[in-house]
Design a protein around this motif. Structure first.
Motif, mmCIF file in Angstrom:
data_model
loop_
_atom_site.group_PDB
_atom_site.id
_atom_site.type_symbol
_atom_site.label_atom_id
_atom_site.label_comp_id
_atom_site.label_asym_id
_atom_site.label_seq_id
_atom_site.Cartn_x
_atom_site.Cartn_y
_atom_site.Cartn_z
ATOM 1 N N GLU A 1 63.015 -17.732 -30.655
ATOM 2 C CA GLU A 1 62.345 -18.229 -31.854
ATOM 3 C C GLU A 1 60.825 -18.007 -31.799
ATOM 4 O OE1 GLU A 1 61.825 -22.245 -34.630
ATOM 5 O OE2 GLU A 1 63.022 -22.343 -32.775
ATOM 6 N N HIS A 2 60.185 -18.435 -30.714
ATOM 7 C CA HIS A 2 58.725 -18.281 -30.649
ATOM 8 C C HIS A 2 58.344 -16.805 -30.599
ATOM 9 C CE1 HIS A 2 54.553 -19.185 -29.873
ATOM 10 N NE2 HIS A 2 54.586 -18.438 -28.780
ATOM 11 N N TYR A 3 59.115 -16.024 -29.900
ATOM 12 C CA TYR A 3 58.878 -14.577 -29.847
ATOM 13 C C TYR A 3 58.887 -13.982 -31.255
ATOM 14 C CZ TYR A 3 60.234 -9.649 -29.296
ATOM 15 O OH TYR A 3 60.324 -8.286 -29.405
ATOM 16 N N LEU A 4 59.852 -14.391 -32.066
ATOM 17 C CA LEU A 4 59.955 -13.891 -33.437
ATOM 18 C C LEU A 4 58.816 -14.414 -34.299
ATOM 19 C CD1 LEU A 4 63.816 -14.288 -33.919
ATOM 20 C CD2 LEU A 4 62.552 -12.143 -33.640
ATOM 21 N N ARG A 5 58.420 -15.674 -34.080
ATOM 22 C CA ARG A 5 57.335 -16.252 -34.886
ATOM 23 C C ARG A 5 56.009 -15.534 -34.622
ATOM 24 N NH1 ARG A 5 60.509 -18.449 -38.548
ATOM 25 N NH2 ARG A 5 61.605 -20.337 -37.872
ATOM 26 N N THR A 6 55.783 -15.132 -33.384
ATOM 27 C CA THR A 6 54.529 -14.430 -33.083
ATOM 28 C C THR A 6 54.440 -13.104 -33.829
ATOM 29 O OG1 THR A 6 55.479 -13.354 -31.117
ATOM 30 C CG2 THR A 6 54.349 -15.449 -30.782
ATOM 31 N N TYR B 1 51.551 -13.842 -19.961
ATOM 32 C CA TYR B 1 50.658 -14.778 -20.645
ATOM 33 C C TYR B 1 49.537 -13.997 -21.298
ATOM 34 C CZ TYR B 1 48.827 -14.257 -15.889
ATOM 35 O OH TYR B 1 48.421 -13.751 -14.684
ATOM 36 N N SER B 2 48.914 -14.626 -22.281
ATOM 37 C CA SER B 2 47.883 -13.950 -23.049
ATOM 38 C C SER B 2 46.613 -13.786 -22.226
ATOM 39 C CB SER B 2 47.565 -14.730 -24.332
ATOM 40 O OG SER B 2 46.771 -15.853 -24.030
ATOM 41 N N ILE B 3 45.827 -12.817 -22.601
ATOM 42 C CA ILE B 3 44.547 -12.570 -21.940
ATOM 43 C C ILE B 3 43.657 -13.805 -22.036
ATOM 44 C CG2 ILE B 3 42.427 -11.216 -22.121
ATOM 45 C CD1 ILE B 3 44.153 -8.841 -22.982
ATOM 46 N N PHE B 4 43.758 -14.519 -23.134
ATOM 47 C CA PHE B 4 42.871 -15.655 -23.373
ATOM 48 C C PHE B 4 42.988 -16.716 -22.284
ATOM 49 C CE2 PHE B 4 41.803 -19.750 -25.418
ATOM 50 C CZ PHE B 4 40.500 -19.467 -25.811
ATOM 51 N N VAL B 5 44.203 -16.978 -21.818
ATOM 52 C CA VAL B 5 44.381 -18.009 -20.796
ATOM 53 C C VAL B 5 44.335 -17.439 -19.385
ATOM 54 C CG1 VAL B 5 45.740 -19.443 -22.354
ATOM 55 C CG2 VAL B 5 46.915 -17.871 -20.821
ATOM 56 N N ALA B 6 44.341 -16.116 -19.253
ATOM 57 C CA ALA B 6 44.429 -15.492 -17.934
ATOM 58 C C ALA B 6 43.258 -15.853 -17.035
ATOM 59 C CB ALA B 6 44.527 -13.973 -18.087
ATOM 60 N N GLU B 7 42.038 -15.815 -17.575
ATOM 61 C CA GLU B 7 40.869 -16.052 -16.738
ATOM 62 C C GLU B 7 40.656 -17.528 -16.394
ATOM 63 O OE1 GLU B 7 39.340 -13.775 -15.179
ATOM 64 O OE2 GLU B 7 40.368 -12.146 -16.221
ATOM 65 N N ILE B 8 41.384 -18.396 -17.058
ATOM 66 C CA ILE B 8 41.209 -19.828 -16.790
ATOM 67 C C ILE B 8 41.792 -20.201 -15.428
ATOM 68 C CG2 ILE B 8 41.812 -22.147 -17.579
ATOM 69 C CD1 ILE B 8 41.732 -21.020 -20.446
ATOM 70 N N ALA B 9 42.967 -19.691 -15.125
ATOM 71 C CA ALA B 9 43.590 -20.012 -13.837
ATOM 72 C C ALA B 9 42.765 -19.480 -12.675
ATOM 73 C CB ALA B 9 45.000 -19.429 -13.785
ATOM 74 N N SER B 10 42.243 -18.287 -12.812
ATOM 75 C CA SER B 10 41.468 -17.684 -11.730
ATOM 76 C C SER B 10 40.148 -18.415 -11.518
ATOM 77 C CB SER B 10 41.202 -16.210 -12.036
ATOM 78 O OG SER B 10 40.560 -16.057 -13.292
ATOM 79 N N THR B 11 39.497 -18.788 -12.602
ATOM 80 C CA THR B 11 38.194 -19.441 -12.481
ATOM 81 C C THR B 11 38.337 -20.894 -12.043
ATOM 82 O OG1 THR B 11 37.487 -18.005 -14.293
ATOM 83 C CG2 THR B 11 35.977 -19.731 -13.629
ATOM 84 N N ASP C 1 54.309 -20.530 -25.798
ATOM 85 C CA ASP C 1 53.610 -21.183 -26.898
ATOM 86 C C ASP C 1 52.300 -20.443 -27.105
ATOM 87 O OD1 ASP C 1 52.923 -22.912 -28.913
ATOM 88 O OD2 ASP C 1 53.007 -24.737 -27.700
ATOM 89 N N TYR C 2 51.621 -20.697 -28.216
ATOM 90 C CA TYR C 2 50.334 -20.058 -28.455
ATOM 91 C C TYR C 2 49.319 -20.570 -27.439
ATOM 92 C CZ TYR C 2 52.437 -18.612 -32.869
ATOM 93 O OH TYR C 2 53.258 -18.052 -33.817
ATOM 94 N N PRO C 3 48.408 -19.704 -26.980
ATOM 95 C CA PRO C 3 47.491 -20.085 -25.893
ATOM 96 C C PRO C 3 46.634 -21.307 -26.184
ATOM 97 C CG PRO C 3 46.866 -17.966 -26.891
ATOM 98 C CD PRO C 3 48.224 -18.292 -27.371
ATOM 99 N N ILE C 4 46.189 -21.455 -27.425
ATOM 100 C CA ILE C 4 45.407 -22.644 -27.769
ATOM 101 C C ILE C 4 46.222 -23.904 -27.523
ATOM 102 C CG2 ILE C 4 44.474 -23.945 -29.713
ATOM 103 C CD1 ILE C 4 42.503 -21.918 -28.788
ATOM 104 N N ASN C 5 47.510 -23.874 -27.889
ATOM 105 C CA ASN C 5 48.382 -25.030 -27.677
ATOM 106 C C ASN C 5 48.649 -25.280 -26.196
ATOM 107 O OD1 ASN C 5 48.540 -25.182 -30.458
ATOM 108 N ND2 ASN C 5 50.507 -24.129 -30.590
#
Length: 603
Positions: free
Chosen positions: A140-145, A414-424, A563-567
């Protein structure tokens, strides 16, 4: 004249310090067999066209058939990329990489009909299918994106044509990569001990931190002399890449390339604008730090090549790779025993390619896919920076590990947007650990300086890059030729704004744009800055002692693209649609700047 210190060739490197790729493919025969099998599957994909709208079950069947082909294709690509990067000058590795890139281009072409065909299904029909067909629910989420971008998807024929042009559209980026990593030859220079060494990207990163002004000055001038020599070629490759971004955004009916890039991760453009505005508002903090650097170093003139040497002099902390592994485990212990067990697995299973060798790709990264280990590329130097790099890339790899072990394939990235958060976040935890570990004022000052430099390089510098990147996309869209002179003039002016009057913006720095690979990544760099800022908040939550907050962070690592990265980040404890996390980050920078100034006065 003394012998020139040369990098080892790949076959001269101890195998224990190289990554083990045999779990991906045992040998060339296994790779070629898989390549032939996947190629046949790719050839069969067009037969699925026109079928998915028949029923909910047929849609599931088409999705699974496509993913069954993409999955092993990704594995082939990752293997070829890792082989290429371990020795970019190796012709066999170049051919392997080119072969898999062409395979992926064909794959994209043969499934280009999928999204337009899916979007041709009436929204009400798709909703009904998802509601009534259990086997479709996991998608479902895959299709919604996909359906969320309905207005930006072209006809099947148009999407197929663009996919077929993938190699051509990526030519500028590929050309830059080969030129930067394999073809540019830098002169020999002297290191801190007077030893003549071949200048490389990795050696430059070490020499620019030298405590000897003449060493870092020479490295700076010699490196940029080479880039200046090729500035017109590099302007052409960058211009071609920008034109590709603008073209793809235009044909997909986006307002501009920035909106197109950010929409792919469902990130509001306000996140970008808020970052740039906030950083510009806080530039006086950077100017204050730069002025402090000049004062402590007792320099009559502060140059751009003076911004990376430790203010506190020779670093008292250095680490062999073995010592760094032990420190990393201690620093990350706050994340729990399960997390540490997988870090240890990375160390024990040769997921890391450690040392620099001739032809090896510069820098560092974490790579892999759903069915491989999350491999790490390093170019190790026995210094604190390499320890931070190890912990940073391990953050990426553990993010990948938790995602692939907790999500199905369709959400296994995972999206690029959240990728750098785990590393930093890992870097921030390491900083906290080191500050608590050492009471010596000089060591404390060194670590604080490292944090301040990291903030300068990630929040301020990457936002500077983001401003430049957005400017050149806007200028190209307006019809302005992106000549070397035009790019260098704007970049120099931007550099002066960011660093202020305390530092001399040397003429060489005007060409810095020519050596930054991230300008080819399509609005990637701003995410380093947002990620660093968010990591400050997350690290504070993790070290609070509240296991629920730590577990919320681990849940973020496990979320993948479900889920969307902001969420995802809101669930982890950071709302990146608001500016609170940026305010907290600058407050932390100012607090540690105050601490550093106090220490500096007593030393």
């Amino acid at each position: 004249m003394s012998d020139i210190k040369q990098l080892p060739t790949r076959d001269q490197v101890d195998s224990k310090l190289t990554w083990d790729l045999t779990p991906i493919f045992k040998d060339d025969e296994a790779f070629n067999a898989a390549f032939d099998r996947v190629s046949k599957e790719i050839d069969a994909l067009p037969k699925l066209e026109g079928k998915l709208a028949e029923s909910a079950k047929k849609l599931v069947s088409v999705i699974e058939s496509i993913m069954t082909t993409i999955r092993p294709a990704e594995k082939l690509y990752v293997f070829a990329s890792l082989k290429h990067d371990q020795d970019t000058a190796n012709s066999e590795n170049q051919a392997l990489s080119g072969r898999t890139q062409s395979m992926l281009t064909k794959l994209e072409s043969n499934i280009a009909w999928f999204e337009p065909e899916l979007l041709a299904v009436k929204p009400s029909t798709l909703d009904q299918w998802i509601e009534t067909e259990p086997s479709l629910k996991p998608y479902e989420h895959y299709l919604r994106t996909i359906t969320d971008g309905r207005e930006h998807v072209l006809t099947p024929a148009a999407e197929k044509l663009l996919a077929q042009a993938g190699d051509a559209l990526g030519a500028s980026s590929n050309t830059f990569g080969v030129l930067n990593d394999a073809d540019l030859e830098f002169p020999v220079v002297e290191d801190d001990d007077g030893v003549t060494v071949q200048l490389t990207q990795g050696v430059y990163d070490q020499l620019i931190q030298s405590t000897q002004p003449e060493v870092r000055k020479m490295a700076f001038k010699q490196l940029y002399a080479v880039y200046h020599q090729f500035r017109h070629t590099l302007a052409a490759t960058l211009s071609g890449n920008v034109k590709t971004h603008n073209f793809e955004a235009s044909v997909h009916h986006y307002q501009n390339a920035r909106q197109a890039a950010m929409s792919s991760n469902h990130i509001p453009v306000s996140v970008f604008d808020s970052l740039v505005t906030s950083v510009n508002d806080h530039l006086p903090l950077l100017h204050r730090y730069v002025a402090l650097r000049k004062r402590i170093l007792k320099l009559k003139e502060l140059h751009m090549y003076d911004l990376y040497t430790p203010i506190t002099g020779e670093p008292k902390l250095s680490y062999t790779f073995e010592e760094a592994k032990a420190e990393a485990l201690k620093a990350l212990a706050v994340l729990g025993s399960d997390y540490l067990s997988h870090v240890q697995e990375a160390f024990d299973s040769r997921w890391i390619d450690v040392v620099e060798n001739k032809g090896k790709r510069s820098g560092a990264y974490s790579s892999g896919m759903y069915d491989t280990a999350p491999y790490i590329l390093l170019n190790w130097q026995d210094n604190l920076e390499s320890l931070f790099t190890l912990v940073h890339e391990m953050g990426h790899s553990m993010h990948s590990y938790y995602t692939t072990h907790n999500q199905p394939y369709q959400y296994g990235d995972y999206s690029i947007f959240v990728a750098e958060i785990a590393s930093t976040t890992n870097e921030t935890l390491l900083t906290d650990y080191l500050l608590n570990q050492y009471s010596d004022k000089q060591i404390q000052a060194f670590i604080l300086n490292h944090y301040l430099d990291g903030f300068k390089g990630t929040v301020f510098r990457q936002t500077q890059f983001a401003e430049f990147e957005h400017f050149i996309h806007e200028q190209d869209a307006a019809g302005q030729p992106l000549t070397a002179e035009f790019l260098s003039k704007f970049y120099l002016d931007l550099n002066k704004k960011y660093y202020g009057e305390a530092v001399i913006s040397d003429p060489e720095i005007a060409d810095e744009w020519a050596r930054i690979p991230h300008f080819y990544y399509n609005y990637y760099v701003y995410q380093y800055a947002t990620g660093f800022a968010a990591a400050n908040t997350l690290a504070q939550r993790i070290t609070s002692g509240d296991t629920a907050k730590r577990d919320a962070y681990l849940d973020y690592l496990k979320s993948g693209s479900s889920d969307y990265p902001i969420n995802v980040m809101q669930k982890a404890g950071v709302d990146m649609t608001q500016t609170t996390y940026l305010d907290q980050a600058f407050a932390e920078f100012e607090k540690r700047l105050d601490q550093f100034e106090t220490l500096a006065e007593t030393m």
